[in-house]
Design an enzyme around this catalytic site. Structure first.
Site, PDB file in Angstrom:
ATOM      1  N   GLU A   1       3.987   1.551  -0.720  1.00  0.00           N
ATOM      2  CA  GLU A   1       4.855   1.873  -2.078  1.00  0.00           C
ATOM      3  C   GLU A   1       4.157   2.137  -3.288  1.00  0.00           C
ATOM      4  O   GLU A   1       4.476   2.977  -3.991  1.00  0.00           O
ATOM      5  CB  GLU A   1       5.750   0.526  -2.434  1.00  0.00           C
ATOM      6  CG  GLU A   1       6.750   0.044  -1.568  1.00  0.00           C
ATOM      7  CD  GLU A   1       7.212  -1.002  -1.550  1.00  0.00           C
ATOM      8  OE1 GLU A   1       6.994  -1.792  -2.332  1.00  0.00           O
ATOM      9  OE2 GLU A   1       8.321  -1.528  -0.704  1.00  0.00           O
ATOM     10  N   VAL A   2       2.953   1.352  -3.619  1.00  0.00           N
ATOM     11  CA  VAL A   2       1.945   1.710  -4.737  1.00  0.00           C
ATOM     12  C   VAL A   2       1.435   3.063  -4.312  1.00  0.00           C
ATOM     13  O   VAL A   2       1.273   3.640  -5.551  1.00  0.00           O
ATOM     14  CB  VAL A   2       0.960   0.690  -4.680  1.00  0.00           C
ATOM     15  CG1 VAL A   2       0.035   1.125  -5.776  1.00  0.00           C
ATOM     16  CG2 VAL A   2       1.600  -0.660  -5.275  1.00  0.00           C
ATOM     17  N   ASN A   3       0.785   3.447  -3.412  1.00  0.00           N
ATOM     18  CA  ASN A   3       0.180   4.676  -3.360  1.00  0.00           C
ATOM     19  C   ASN A   3       1.025   5.822  -3.019  1.00  0.00           C
ATOM     20  O   ASN A   3       0.467   7.286  -3.396  1.00  0.00           O
ATOM     21  CB  ASN A   3      -1.132   4.554  -2.252  1.00  0.00           C
ATOM     22  CG  ASN A   3      -2.105   3.540  -2.831  1.00  0.00           C
ATOM     23  OD1 ASN A   3      -2.756   3.751  -3.555  1.00  0.00           O
ATOM     24  ND2 ASN A   3      -1.954   2.367  -2.110  1.00  0.00           N
ATOM     25  N   PHE A   4       1.978   5.680  -2.346  1.00  0.00           N
ATOM     26  CA  PHE A   4       2.807   6.945  -1.949  1.00  0.00           C
ATOM     27  C   PHE A   4       4.304   6.952  -2.209  1.00  0.00           C
ATOM     28  O   PHE A   4       5.030   7.820  -1.917  1.00  0.00           O
ATOM     29  CB  PHE A   4       2.584   7.208  -0.326  1.00  0.00           C
ATOM     30  CG  PHE A   4       1.131   7.525   0.107  1.00  0.00           C
ATOM     31  CD1 PHE A   4       0.544   8.861  -0.363  1.00  0.00           C
ATOM     32  CD2 PHE A   4       0.285   6.569   0.554  1.00  0.00           C
ATOM     33  CE1 PHE A   4      -0.879   9.164  -0.027  1.00  0.00           C
ATOM     34  CE2 PHE A   4      -0.906   6.873   0.706  1.00  0.00           C
ATOM     35  CZ  PHE A   4      -1.511   8.041   0.588  1.00  0.00           C
TER      36      PHE A   4
ATOM     37  N   PHE B   1       0.848  -1.141  -0.065  1.00  0.00           N
ATOM     38  CA  PHE B   1       0.218  -0.073  -0.069  1.00  0.00           C
ATOM     39  C   PHE B   1       0.866   1.360  -0.147  1.00  0.00           C
ATOM     40  O   PHE B   1       0.666   2.264  -0.856  1.00  0.00           O
ATOM     41  CB  PHE B   1      -0.904  -0.074   1.179  1.00  0.00           C
ATOM     42  CG  PHE B   1      -1.675   1.301   1.203  1.00  0.00           C
ATOM     43  CD1 PHE B   1      -3.063   1.571   0.756  1.00  0.00           C
ATOM     44  CD2 PHE B   1      -1.157   2.341   2.229  1.00  0.00           C
ATOM     45  CE1 PHE B   1      -3.708   2.723   0.886  1.00  0.00           C
ATOM     46  CE2 PHE B   1      -1.971   3.414   2.376  1.00  0.00           C
ATOM     47  CZ  PHE B   1      -3.289   3.744   1.713  1.00  0.00           C
TER      48      PHE B   1
END
Length: 195
Positions: free
Chosen positions: A110-113, A108
């Site tokens: 790494e992908v989103n922020f 979460f």
């Protein structure tokens, strides 16, 4: 009898008491005396950050304050070369807003922020079962400084002493946080004595 008392203290307050080589209970005096597990499961002793400022933040993926991850990453990118470490401590203590596994939390972030600052394994940050660092911080700064929600921030100076705390609503990019970080980074470097 003394060993029995020390053993009882250690059981009642795990990590909040350090046992000396003479078998005496000693209260920790520095954040560098504590250790976490990284989100990947490896040891993450805070002693490795001696000489650096560390912003310790209890985080959650499904909170109204979750967008602070972007501000934490920006703060980390801005000051990491000067010695700042941002340390995310996922916690499910408030509103059940971090229910995922370590792998889900890491993905979460790494992908989103695009988070690349260090994260710990999920921890309890309030109450009698709180991680020892959080027990110590509350005892050092008082109960008013303990986390009341996700994204509470503790600033640890290069010497391992608590340099301040910031409540959830205080943005990591606020002038209050930035000034405190810069002041901590301006402290002289410290060296831990050999063990």
């Amino acid at each position: 009898m003394r060993r029995l008392i020390v053993s009882i203290l250690v059981l009642l307050m795990p990590g909040a008491v350090v046992v000396s080589s003479q078998g005496r209970a000693v209260m920790p005096t520095s954040a560098h005396e504590f250790s976490f597990q990284s989100i990947d499961g490896s040891p993450l002793p805070l002693a490795q950050y001696a000489g650096k400022a560390v912003l310790v933040v209890n985080t959650a993926s499904m909170c109204g304050y979750t967008p602070q991850y972007a501000d934490l990453e920006a703060l980390w990118q801005r000051y990491r070369d000067r010695g700042l470490v941002v340390l995310g401590v996922p916690s499910n203590d408030f509103g059940g807003q971090e229910p995922g596994s370590a792998e889900q939390i890491k993905d979460f972030c790494e992908v989103n922020f695009a988070i690349d600052f260090p994260l710990t394994e999920k921890q309890i940050v309030i109450g009698p079962k709180a991680h020892p660092f959080y027990q110590w911080a509350a005892s050092e700064l008082g109960q008013e400084a303990r986390p009341r929600w996700n994204f509470h921030k503790y600033l640890v100076g290069p010497d391992g002493k608590l340099a301040g705390w910031f409540p959830t609503a205080t943005s990591p990019q606020s002038s209050q946080v930035v000034k405190a970080v810069e002041a901590a980074l301006d402290q002289p470097a410290v060296t831990l004595p050999p063990k």
